[in-house]
Design an enzyme around this catalytic site. Structure first.
Site, PDB file in Angstrom:
ATOM      1  N   THR A  45       0.893  -3.890 -12.439  1.00 12.16           N
ATOM      2  CA  THR A  45       0.396  -3.778 -11.070  1.00 12.16           C
ATOM      3  C   THR A  45      -1.063  -4.185 -11.007  1.00 12.16           C
ATOM      4  O   THR A  45      -1.808  -4.043 -11.980  1.00 12.16           O
ATOM      5  CB  THR A  45       0.438  -2.329 -10.540  1.00 12.16           C
ATOM      6  OG1 THR A  45      -0.397  -1.518 -11.352  1.00 12.16           O
ATOM      7  CG2 THR A  45       1.820  -1.772 -10.453  1.00 12.16           C
ATOM      8  N   ASP A  46      -1.477  -4.678  -9.828  1.00 17.90           N
ATOM      9  CA  ASP A  46      -2.894  -4.604  -9.533  1.00 17.90           C
ATOM     10  C   ASP A  46      -3.203  -3.120  -9.384  1.00 17.90           C
ATOM     11  O   ASP A  46      -2.322  -2.312  -9.103  1.00 17.90           O
ATOM     12  CB  ASP A  46      -3.234  -5.388  -8.265  1.00 17.90           C
ATOM     13  CG  ASP A  46      -4.678  -5.865  -8.265  1.00 17.90           C
ATOM     14  OD1 ASP A  46      -5.507  -5.237  -8.952  1.00 17.90           O
ATOM     15  OD2 ASP A  46      -4.991  -6.841  -7.563  1.00 17.90           O
ATOM     16  N   TRP A  47      -4.454  -2.753  -9.567  1.00 17.41           N
ATOM     17  CA  TRP A  47      -4.815  -1.339  -9.674  1.00 17.41           C
ATOM     18  C   TRP A  47      -4.572  -0.631  -8.329  1.00 17.41           C
ATOM     19  O   TRP A  47      -5.267  -0.866  -7.352  1.00 17.41           O
ATOM     20  CB  TRP A  47      -6.260  -1.208 -10.117  1.00 17.41           C
ATOM     21  CG  TRP A  47      -6.430  -1.119 -11.604  1.00 17.41           C
ATOM     22  CD1 TRP A  47      -7.154  -0.190 -12.281  1.00 17.41           C
ATOM     23  CD2 TRP A  47      -5.870  -1.968 -12.626  1.00 17.41           C
ATOM     24  NE1 TRP A  47      -7.075  -0.405 -13.644  1.00 17.41           N
ATOM     25  CE2 TRP A  47      -6.297  -1.490 -13.879  1.00 17.41           C
ATOM     26  CE3 TRP A  47      -5.037  -3.094 -12.599  1.00 17.41           C
ATOM     27  CZ2 TRP A  47      -5.931  -2.070 -15.088  1.00 17.41           C
ATOM     28  CZ3 TRP A  47      -4.663  -3.686 -13.796  1.00 17.41           C
ATOM     29  CH2 TRP A  47      -5.104  -3.174 -15.022  1.00 17.41           C
ATOM     30  N   GLY A  48      -3.572   0.237  -8.317  1.00 18.31           N
ATOM     31  CA  GLY A  48      -3.192   0.920  -7.094  1.00 18.31           C
ATOM     32  C   GLY A  48      -2.143   0.179  -6.297  1.00 18.31           C
ATOM     33  O   GLY A  48      -1.913   0.484  -5.130  1.00 18.31           O
ATOM     34  N   GLY A  49      -1.460  -0.789  -6.921  1.00 14.90           N
ATOM     35  CA  GLY A  49      -0.508  -1.633  -6.208  1.00 14.90           C
ATOM     36  C   GLY A  49       0.901  -1.095  -6.126  1.00 14.90           C
ATOM     37  O   GLY A  49       1.755  -1.710  -5.487  1.00 14.90           O
TER      38      GLY A  49
END
Length: 733
Positions: free
Chosen positions: A264-268
């Site tokens: 994931t992108d961070w928090g995705g």
């Protein structure tokens, strides 16, 4: 005693696996023996241990399995250099004294070189630095398409053309991964703006998706053999891209046979079931938004942590789903931190500085040069007024996740002083932006009128004025997290330039930015250089080109519109960009960048592929090897490049192809080949460019596949998209 025997047996499995590995990435990638070892390790892991491997344990790491000797996985931003060390559980910097690195030019500059060989050098160098810092995954490069000049993150990407991005990203990946460090290509997919990026739902046709927005990712997987991919924040057709069934399961893992890890992108991540079933392998950053500080993160509460474990134990999700994720993670480990033959890496060595300077020099684009304003003779005793904050402002810090802690950074003013020993250089700031900040604008406390008057006074008394302007990496500039608010130059630069022109018309503008800007003053200045963000040796590289030590050969990787409404995305109104806060529609479809300008007959300020030299070139005798072709053949285009000037230099031959009387809407022409050729003054060089006939296909939505139209095509040969010197008609049978 039983536990010790159990541990020894697994360690033996891992060690035996290591003995069959070599540094060669292809051997690791294809090894059946490694796959057998992976299956054996999976059989020895508990379900809790397997779930733990699928989510973060800190801001930039995932846990291993200590009892079996399975290591942690460590990641780092970014695509232009390895980011400074971040704290375990918050976004503050750890305060290390040994994490300063070489800052390489931003990827817009790399793309502007049109030189895949330099991309390989770039990848090798940054991979060595990541390896030295003991990173297993380098979170880059980025290959999202340049759709709007307001996108705050365009400087991290490789321009508006999918073919150019594809050709440049593959050697970068190969260079990084030969160090035993995984490249992580991002952001998959359609992350083409920062405003509302965390939720905006993108609607785009299948044809534009496959022809414009996916080709560079596809090349990264199928040609570059990339080991990891990062999902994007936004939604596509109502599913978040970090767990999007169409993008991840069907296209990436099934159609392209991607065998690596989706991160994931961070928090995705947003949902346990979707994250589990729709192709996500590792979840990072949940519990913050990937950007802000927080209290201690409850990593076991991530979507792919305890909630995932609960669904597995209840039988609602099959354990085979978990095993596939762990299998991919272990495969990544065998390629990186469980590969005993990878090098130790290197950092801040002279070779890396040389690579950075070479890329910077080849990426700088000369866009205007009236009366041969450039190069400026360094032997002359003249007074040079250097005006503008960008002549001294650090451009390695800021910008979001790609900010860098460079060991050294040579600013443009310093670089000019290093080179121009005989000249008198006088500097005036002229304008001020305020301190660098990621999530807010901090106004400057300096007196703007006083700065302007000081600059005018310095310019009045100079023989030559060099104005260093453009953007910077502050919030609402070239920076992650937000888009630009306006197309014009910020901080009163346009007004300042107009005043400077009045007192000294002998002025050249050096733009430092990762984006196109509006230029109402373009007809009034003598010369213009686009110099990007060039990293550690920015100042020396700029001085190399200004002095003529390096002959500019960069070409624009994206078009510069005269006004914002000339850009395709902006021409259709707010629903096209930035959307209504919920949905966004890519109404320009496949006509992105020069495809739009060419097809709609709109003249850009500067065209894709444009870039001047201190010498002159002539393209001649260009022919195709045949007149008729069939699918699976190659078209061989060959001819001569003559250097008709007095300086050695390099030219980029660009080959575009357009279909006559197509049954579907097409761009007038599309880039299908290019070659950078170095030619000595007064000499000729033979060149040839091969084009796969199949690459002339369009994505046919009626069959959900590629379709090669028979009939007549035009091959366009030139040195920019708007400067074509030869047209050749061919037929596909």
């Amino acid at each position: 005693m039983v536990r010790n025997i159990f541990k020894i047996s697994v360690v033996a499995i891992i060690c035996n696996a290591m003995t069959v590995m070599t540094v060669n990435a292809q051997d690791i990638n294809s090894s059946k023996s490694i796959e057998t070892k992976i299956e054996n390790i999976i059989s020895l892991l508990t379900i809790e241990e397997k779930v733990a491997m699928c989510h973060a344990q800190s801001k930039f790491s995932t846990p291993g399995v200590e009892r079996l000797g399975v290591p942690e996985l460590w990641m780092s931003d970014g695509p232009h250099g390895v980011r400074g060390e971040i704290n375990w559980d918050n976004w503050g910097y750890a305060g290390w004294t040994n994490d300063s690195i070489t800052a390489f030019p931003a990827l817009t500059c790399l793309a502007a070189t049109f030189n895949p060989n330099l991309s390989k050098d770039y990848g090798i160098s940054i991979g060595e630095e990541a390896r030295y810092r003991k990173k297993d995954v380098l979170l880059g490069p980025g290959v999202n398409m340049y759709r709007s000049p307001l996108n705050g993150r365009n400087f991290e990407y490789m321009g508006e053309d999918p073919f150019l991005a594809s050709k440049m990203v593959v050697p970068y990946i190969q260079g990084v991964q030969q160090n035993g460090v995984a490249a992580c290509v991002k952001h998959f997919a359609l992350n083409n703006q920062e405003v509302w990026r965390d939720h905006i739902n993108v609607e785009v046709s299948d044809r534009a998706l496959h022809e414009i927005y996916l080709p560079a990712f596809k090349a990264a997987v199928e040609e570059g053999k990339v080991w990891s991919i990062m999902g994007s924040y936004n939604q596509f057709r109502r599913q978040f891209c970090c767990h999007n069934d169409l993008l991840l399961n069907k296209i990436l893992k099934k159609d392209w046979n991607f065998d690596g890890v989706v991160i994931t992108d961070w928090g995705g991540a947003h949902d346990t079931k979707q994250a589990a079933l729709n192709g996500l392998d590792i979840e990072m950053g949940t519990g913050t938004d990937g950007l802000t500080t927080s209290t201690k993160n409850a990593y076991d509460s991530y979507y792919l942590a305890n909630p995932f474990l609960k669904l597995l134990k209840s039988g609602e999700i099959a354990e085979d789903v978990l095993n596939d994720k762990v299998r991919r993670i272990l495969r990544l480990m065998f390629r990186t931190n469980m590969n005993p033959n990878r090098s130790f890496g290197r950092m801040n060595n002279q070779e890396h500085i040389d690579v950075a300077r070479k890329i910077a020099g080849e990426g700088i684009v000369l866009l205007k040069n009236e009366a041969s304003f450039f190069p400026i003779d360094a032997s002359k005793k003249i007074t040079i007024a250097v005006i503008g904050e960008n002549a001294t402002k650090s451009m390695t810090i800021g910008g979001g996740s790609s900010e860098l802690k460079a060991k050294n950074e040579i600013a443009p003013l310093e670089g000019l002083k290093n080179r121009y020993k005989n000249a008198t250089i006088k500097y005036a700031m002229g304008y001020a932006s305020g301190p660098s900040a990621y999530d807010r604008v901090i106004p400057s406390t300096l007196d703007a009128n006083k700065l302007k008057q000081e600059a005018i006074e310095v310019a009045t008394k100079a023989d030559i004025v060099l104005f260093f302007g453009g953007l910077n990496k502050n919030h609402l500039q070239d920076c992650e997290g937000a888009d630009r608010k306006e197309f014009k130059l910020p901080f009163g630069q346009d007004e300042l330039l107009n005043e400077l022109i009045k007192v000294n018309p002998n002025i050249g503008v050096v733009l430092i930015s990762g984006n196109a800007v509006e230029m109402p003053w373009i007809s009034e200045i003598k010369a213009l250089m686009q110099t990007w963000y060039l990293g550690s040796v920015a100042g020396n590289a700029i001085a190399d080109v200004i002095s003529g030590d390096v002959n500019p050969s960069g070409k624009l990787p994206f078009s510069f519109p005269k006004k914002l409404s000339d850009n395709a995305a902006h021409s259709f109104g707010e629903l096209s960009y930035p959307g209504d806060g919920v949905n966004q529609y890519y109404k320009e479809d496949i006509l992105v960048g020069y495809r739009w300008f060419d097809t709609k007959k709109i003249k850009p300020l500067f065209a894709f592929g444009e870039g001047q030299s201190y010498t002159t070139f002539e393209l001649s005798k260009w022919t195709a090897d045949k007149k008729e072709y069939t699918k699976n053949e190659s078209i061989l285009i060959s001819g001569n490049v003559s250097n008709t000037g007095n300086i050695d230099g390099s030219e980029v031959v660009q080959v575009y192809v357009g279909k006559l009387n197509s049954k579907v809407n097409r761009a007038e022409k599309e880039l299908k080949g290019f070659q950078k050729i170095e030619v000595k003054k007064g000499e000729n060089a033979a060149a040839s460019i091969s084009i796969d006939v199949n690459s002339l296909s369009f994505y046919d939505e009626s069959i959900s596949n590629w379709n090669l139209e028979k009939g007549d095509y035009i091959i366009y040969i030139g040195n920019s998209s708007n400067n074509i010197s030869k047209k050749i008609k061919i037929t596909i049978k």
